[in-house]
Design an enzyme around this catalytic site. Structure first.
Site, short mmCIF file in Angstrom:
data_model
loop_
_atom_site.label_atom_id
_atom_site.label_comp_id
_atom_site.label_asym_id
_atom_site.label_seq_id
_atom_site.Cartn_x
_atom_site.Cartn_y
_atom_site.Cartn_z
N ALA A 1 1.24 -4.64 -7.81
CA ALA A 1 0.03 -5.18 -8.41
C ALA A 1 -0.61 -4.20 -9.40
CB ALA A 1 -0.97 -5.58 -7.33
N THR A 2 -0.51 -2.92 -9.12
CA THR A 2 -1.10 -1.94 -10.05
C THR A 2 -0.45 -2.08 -11.43
OG1 THR A 2 -1.75 -0.36 -8.35
CG2 THR A 2 -1.34 0.52 -10.55
N ASN B 1 -10.77 -6.29 -1.74
CA ASN B 1 -9.95 -5.61 -0.75
C ASN B 1 -10.75 -4.95 0.36
OD1 ASN B 1 -10.54 -4.20 -3.28
ND2 ASN B 1 -9.71 -2.40 -2.27
N GLN C 1 -5.18 -9.51 -2.82
CA GLN C 1 -5.60 -9.73 -1.43
C GLN C 1 -5.60 -11.21 -1.05
OE1 GLN C 1 -6.03 -7.40 0.81
NE2 GLN C 1 -6.04 -5.61 -0.52
N SER D 1 1.04 -8.89 -5.24
CA SER D 1 2.00 -7.92 -4.73
C SER D 1 2.66 -8.40 -3.44
CB SER D 1 1.26 -6.61 -4.47
OG SER D 1 2.13 -5.65 -3.98
N HIS E 1 3.81 -6.53 -0.85
CA HIS E 1 3.59 -5.81 0.41
C HIS E 1 2.24 -6.11 1.07
CE1 HIS E 1 0.70 -2.46 -0.48
NE2 HIS E 1 0.96 -2.84 -1.71
N THR F 1 15.51 -2.71 -15.03
CA THR F 1 16.41 -3.45 -14.14
C THR F 1 15.62 -4.06 -13.00
OG1 THR F 1 18.24 -2.02 -14.71
CG2 THR F 1 18.40 -3.19 -12.61
N CYS G 1 -15.20 10.92 3.65
CA CYS G 1 -15.52 12.30 4.02
C CYS G 1 -14.38 13.24 3.66
CB CYS G 1 -15.80 12.37 5.50
SG CYS G 1 -16.52 13.90 6.05
#
Lengths: 405, 139
Positions: free
Chosen positions: A74-75, A154, A182, A202, A204, A243, A329
């Protein structure tokens, strides 16, 4: 039997469905050919597999197979859509409208486009994560070429009013791109009913393999074109050279087929479990849902547990339960989630959030275990939280002068 | 990122969680950090007035596992030391003991700041001048 560890981070990635894996395996060893090899059976088999995968993928979103451009994920599809439209439609204009809660693959690509001389409007969202349609329409100008608004978020799962957005785009002759990563496979997405011109998604995130995704590019009404961002052999109708990832595409296709067949039953099961988890956790004091409850993906719950820090909270059970937190964090900036901040949540609430992403393989006993583990840890950490103690004593934490650090 | 064994142990079995009576003259309280930054530590010491030995130390911390472990460890180290000895606790000692990675060094800084703030509160309550400290390097 309860199976540990429990995976509740399905917005990050999903496990490959065994049926998908099974479909892929012959394409590693036996049928390893290059789909672009036109002159021997190895190539023909690979091409046939790709064609079939393309059909399966197209069918899930109501598209024509010719409108599917396979990418590495997707990126890449986000990059291709935004940069490709920006370049292709340069003579028409240079303005793109997006929102502050988009994925970084969209936001950072927009930043890049700004450096190339593009102009980008970042629409704010309301406290549920929704853009305002009047604001969207008002942002359109003669130079606007593209509206880029994600289908579903997301982090919080909020579903945008895509149909209404595309109607506005159409009315003004502007293209409509959506990051569907998503949403596709989880809720019904139909590029024609929804009026989508371009869409990234995407494999995955829907029980397919990593490393393969697609950009849907409309061919009729209007015929949309993007300038290739990867030059080479002219694959994928010249829009994306390289490819083809044959086993990946086979798996992607199978994953789409399964999502289509099982979407309804998956959604019923998963949303029931999500609701059970959410209502149990909301019984804790000072626990709040982030994002829209009404317009939300069926498998997502993002909850802030006030006066407890998210990363510390996860540590209480992360050996056995995988979730994610809006607290950053660990990052050098110490900045919490920009999505939660965009909803108007204070940094303190953003730091206190957990995202639960359920999936096809989540079971009820896993949810029962999670409810108990999260509740126990929240209570334990509140017992050692100075903020909880001050809250209980009636101290207004906003009026405390913190020794900022 | 994996946590060290010691951080995990302090997180699951924190030492000296609790509250001392801040109304008492021989109790010093340090409250450092901010909710927006994702960590707040409150560290308290109870001092024996003749020997100036810290007889008890308690903490409460809002933060990640490393912040909880740093404050838990600090309270352990404080008990039995005199106030002057306590001032010598350096954040890098905490980093070393807990094996904190670079992104978590700020947790140890916060613990050192909390110790100093608690001592200053104690000093102020007992008619002593507040000490000034060099600005911590890592924030």
């Amino acid at each position: 039997m309860l199976k540990l560890p429990i995976y509740l981070d399905n917005n990050a990635t999903t496990p490959v469905d065994p049926r998908v894996f099974e479909a892929m395996t012959p394409y590693f060893l036996e049928h390893f050919g290059n789909a672009a090899s036109r002159n021997h059976p190895f190539g023909w088999q690979a091409e046939e597999a790709v064609d079939y995968g393309r059909e399966q993928v197209a069918k899930l979103i109501g598209a024509d197979p010719k409108e599917i451009i396979f990418t590495s994920g997707a990126t890449e599809a986000d990059n291709l859509a935004l940069k490709g439209v920006f370049e292709m439609y340069a003579s028409k204009g240079n303005h793109i409208i997006t929102a502050t809660t988009e994925h970084k693959a969209v936001l950072d690509t927009c930043k890049h486009i700004e450096k190339l001389g593009g102009e980008v409007t970042y629409l704010p969202v309301d406290n549920l994560g929704m853009i305002n349609l009047q604001e969207l329409e008002a942002a359109i100008k003669p130079t606007t070429i593209l509206i880029a608004i994600m289908y579903a978020n997301n982090e919080i799962g909020t579903i945008m009013p895509i149909k209404e957005i595309s109607q506005i785009a159409k009315k003004h002759g502007v293209l409509m791109f959506t990051d569907g990563t998503q949403a596709v496979g989880k809720i019904p997405v139909d590029v024609n009913k929804d009026g989508i011109d371009l869409m990234a998604f995407s494999a995955h995130k829907m029980y397919g393999p990593k490393g393969v995704g697609a950009l849907y590019v409309r061919r009729k009404g209007p015929r949309v074109k993007v300038t290739a961002q990867m030059d080479g052999g002219g694959h994928e109708r010249g829009m994306r050279s390289g490819t083809l990832n044959v086993p990946g595409i086979v798996g992607f296709g199978k994953a789409c087929e399964l999502c289509m067949q099982e979407m309804q039953s998956d959604t019923e099961k998963i949303s029931k479990l999500r609701d059970k988890l959410e209502s149990a956790l909301l019984k804790l004091e000072e626990a709040y849902v982030n994002g829209s409850i009404e317009h939300r993906l069926p498998h997502v719950a993002n909850i802030s547990f006030k006066y407890v820090e998210g990363e510390g909270l996860m540590m209480g059970f992360n050996k056995n339960i995988a979730v994610s937190s809006g607290s950053a964090c660990t990052s050098a900036s110490l900045e919490p989630s920009y999505v939660l901040k965009a909803l108007g949540l204070g940094d303190d609430l953003a730091h206190s959030s957990l995202r639960f992403g359920l999936g096809r393989f989540t079971t009820e006993d896993q949810i029962d275990y999670t409810i108990k583990a999260v509740s126990d840890t929240v209570n334990k950490l509140r017992d050692m939280s100075p903020l909880w103690e001050m809250f209980k004593e009636g101290v207004d934490l906003n009026k405390v002068e913190w020794a900022a650090h | 990122m994996a946590y060290s064994e010691k951080v995990i142990d302090h997180y699951h079995n924190p030492k000296n969680v609790g509250t001392l009576d801040k109304g008492k003259k021989n109790v010093g309280t340090g409250l450092v950090g901010a909710p927006e930054c994702g960590d707040v530590m409150r560290l308290q010491i109870e001092v024996d007035e003749t020997s100036r030995v810290i007889t008890d130390a308690k903490f409460k911390t809002f933060g990640c596992g490393s912040a909880i472990a740093s404050s838990s460890l600090a309270t352990e180290w404080l008990k039995g030391r005199t106030v002057d000895e306590a001032l010598k606790i350096d954040n890098m000692d905490i980093v070393e003991e807990l094996n904190l990675p670079p992104v978590k060094i700020h947790c140890s800084v916060l613990a050192e700041d909390a110790i100093k703030a608690a001592i200053n509160d104690y000093r102020e309550k007992n008619g002593m001048e507040k000490l000034t400290f060099k600005e911590s390097v890592v924030h």
